[in-house]
Enzyme design. Sequence first.
Site, short mmCIF file in Angstrom:
data_model
loop_
_atom_site.label_atom_id
_atom_site.label_comp_id
_atom_site.label_asym_id
_atom_site.label_seq_id
_atom_site.Cartn_x
_atom_site.Cartn_y
_atom_site.Cartn_z
N VAL A 1 113.51 -1.84 54.77
CA VAL A 1 113.71 -0.63 54.55
C VAL A 1 112.52 0.48 55.00
O VAL A 1 111.38 0.02 54.33
CB VAL A 1 114.11 -0.30 53.00
N SER A 2 112.65 1.28 55.73
CA SER A 2 111.50 2.30 55.87
C SER A 2 110.55 2.78 54.93
O SER A 2 109.39 2.63 55.10
CB SER A 2 111.99 3.22 57.07
N ASP A 3 111.33 3.21 53.78
CA ASP A 3 110.46 3.94 52.87
C ASP A 3 109.79 2.75 51.97
O ASP A 3 108.68 3.21 51.32
CB ASP A 3 111.08 4.80 52.14
N CYS A 4 110.42 1.85 51.70
CA CYS A 4 109.92 0.62 51.01
C CYS A 4 108.68 -0.01 52.03
O CYS A 4 107.58 -0.35 51.14
CB CYS A 4 110.94 -0.59 50.65
N GLU B 1 105.59 2.65 51.57
CA GLU B 1 104.99 2.66 50.54
C GLU B 1 104.27 1.29 50.07
O GLU B 1 103.16 1.33 49.50
CB GLU B 1 105.99 2.83 49.21
#
Length: 779
Positions: free
Chosen positions: A483-486, A489
């Site tokens: 997942v890109s945002d995971c 972060e």
Amino acid sequence: MWRLKIADGGSDPYIYSTNNFVGRQTWEFDPQAGSPQERAEVEEARRNFYDNRYQVKPSGDLLWRMQFLKEKNFKQTIPPVKVEDGEEITYEKSTAALRRAVHFYSALQASDGHWPAENAGPLFFLPPLVMCMYITGHLNTVFPAEHQKEILRYIYYHQNEDGGWGLHIEGHSTMFCTALSYICMRILGEGPDGGQDNACARARKWILDHGGVTHMPSWGKTWLSILGIFEWIGSNPMPPEFWILPSFLPMHPAKMWCYCRMVYMPMSYLYGKRFVGPITPLILQLREELYTQPYHQVNWKKVRHLCAKEDIYYPHPLIQDLLWDSLYIFTEPLLTRWPFNKLVREKALQVTMKHIHYEDENSRYITIGCVEKVLCMLACWVEDPNGDYFKKHIARIPDYIWVAEDGIKMQSFGSQEWDTGFAIQALLASNLTDEIGPTLARGHDFIKKSQVKDNPSGDFESMHRHISKGSWTFSDQDHGWQVSDCTAEGLKCCLLFSIMPPEIVGEKMEPEQLYDSVNVLLSLQSKNGGLAAWEPAGAQEWLELLNSTEFFADIVIEHEYIECTASAMQTLVLFKKLYPGHRKKEIENFIKNAAQFLQVIQMPDGSWYGNWGVCFTYGTWFALGGLAAVGKTYNNCLAVRRAVDFLLRAQRDNGGWGESYLSCPKKEYVPLEGNKSNLVHTAWAMMGLIHAGQAERDPTPLHRAAKLIINSQLEDGDFPQQEITGVFMKNCMLHYAAYKNIYPLWALAEYRKHVPLPLGKNLNQVVNCIGQSLYKKYK
């Protein structure tokens, strides 16, 4: 008593892991555990939730918290602080409130370094799992008596006053979840008029008053057909031949959003098989109870397009109904008869099952999410009831079960990595490293061990998969789905730790692993500068016309998301500073195009629509963080000025912010009723304003917000549970139980760090003493 176990693989021979189960969280019931006092505390928590269930619908997630705090013998030793009306917030008071929050939340860290938390809320997650276990004959094995008791508790505690159940715990009643909940209660042994507070009778009345289950949405019709309470001819076609379409066609599976693809993959298998579970006496009773006319008199062909108005969020366009009708009238009769049933359908079913097994293996039988999990598990049982595939699925059911004071619910699939990434950033922002060094080191270790080390197996592109090596998932490494945002972060945490003393936080991650993460992020940017979440976007927008769900929007193809874009911007700016020579030009172009994307999609009122949190407050916080990272300020960027104006207009009289979940489906800002504020929304707005330099212009709005957060803190350093704050697919809410701790803590940390504050009486005395000593020494 119920106990949460961490990173435990158990003794099941059919379970395996890529990293020794780091991040895994499972519950077990121990009838001998707990003192009389502990058991009484659990019962009190249940009673309090039930008594207040119509005021605060998400759980406080108290059971594991009680367990962890007891095991660690946590006692809050820092006195509580309050800010009186007219009183100025001092550095001393803000520090005390922050330290209380930091020490409390540090005590809730699991042994493997992550922070457990409930991630649930939709009411269509759990009933299909119960139905699947009933069909396969594993109900009492997988869910012994105590499990069934807690499942029923969850259903009772979230029944609406009108007798129905919403799509999620805060939603208005829908046919979909009311019928599923009713069937679930009946499977678990309740009579037609049984259940707490006459739950079954009230539910059945709601169902019949709204037209009976012929008005179920499409997913509901599918599950009822599987169970034998509906006929497959009353459902729209889901042909498995979809999986053997030529790749050049615009509706090829590879062009679909991964969750849409993964749901309809096992659904199409079960549809193609026309599978129906055993017709038991209970099933025959349900046929009599759920219809407004005798079952044998239902005109199945005419009910295909029926759907209760309460369930409709996305009405089917005419072109879609014409497509289903043509498949229903012309295609299905051909594909279910010789020779096409042998030449085409059998091949399609085999290819579909091949994809199911591939996805199962590459997620260690967790699958991509809970809806898909149950369908894939049932498909494996239909293929071979005694096979290893089904047994491996059974072994991973505990990964989805969560227990709180409101009972047992099914998780989306766990938010371990997501929550931990933000928890670490909040703790780092507190500048209290000397007090929480071991906590940070454990968190760093978890992040490093949770990075995905490989791409999906074999020729993954032919299986419609994207690269995953170097990414982080939403939950744990075993899940496997990038997942890109995971990823952004997780990478940001590793970069922040890399500039800290290794003797405190542990050794930094190897550069090659960081480069792998950057590669994933760069691969997911679209031409418009936005970042997709799971796989590259780019399919044709008109395909959304084929969205066959009635209660979701934008689910057919992958899209670009504000939050993913802003997360990646902040991370890549930091990466560029630390590793200026790596893919320099590509990263610079990424950042430039991403900043342009954020400015282009800003709403007319200055906000940004949040796709994964409620809603405009959430999106605006992310966007302002991304723009600030690339040097956009209130003075040099119109988008920032407009966003600040939006946030300041939305501030409530008590200094906080409060946004209704209705903003998400309505796509317009809707405040909470009664001038209420929500601490999580308040924290997001505070941090957005701090990103935009509000502290330098006029800190008054920040002081007002900080006062609300400080005065809302509980005796032990916790914060109260309030309204639900997560969302997905525009119309369904998700309860992130960790948010009530992470974000108020983080906002206080940023406030203390960026807003000039008077020292306070005690600190002034200390400073004066130090000054006098230095004066005497050097005089």
